[in-house]
Design a protein around this motif. Structure first.
Motif: not given
Length: 80
Positions: A7-14, A71-80
């Motif tokens: 995927s080429t998605a950009k993720w957002g979260g905490v 690290g890069d472990a993310l609880v994602a709640f946004e995508m693009n």
């Protein structure tokens, strides 16, 4: 999807480590090796959605990855 996906998605979260810290886990102590709970090895995830058999999607990552301050472990709640 049999072999894998990309995927080429950009993720957002905490960051997961921040969530774990807020829940009371000594993520800093664990990351520096000062605290070593013998009963914590992985962080397990389970999604709300299911496959065609009704089984929830899930997975886990090692606790060391979850508490890594770089690290890069993310609880994602946004995508693009």
């Amino acid at each position: 999807w049999v072999v894998g996906a990309m995927s080429t998605a950009k993720w957002g979260g905490v960051r997961l480590r921040d969530v774990l810290k807020e829940c009371g886990l000594d993520a800093d102590g664990m990351a520096m090796g000062e605290v070593n709970p013998k009963d914590i090895h992985h962080v397990q995830f389970e999604g709300y959605d299911t496959d065609e058999t009704g089984q929830c999607y899930g997975g886990s990552i090692p606790i060391d990855k979850a508490v890594d301050p770089l690290g890069d472990a993310l609880v994602a709640f946004e995508m693009n």
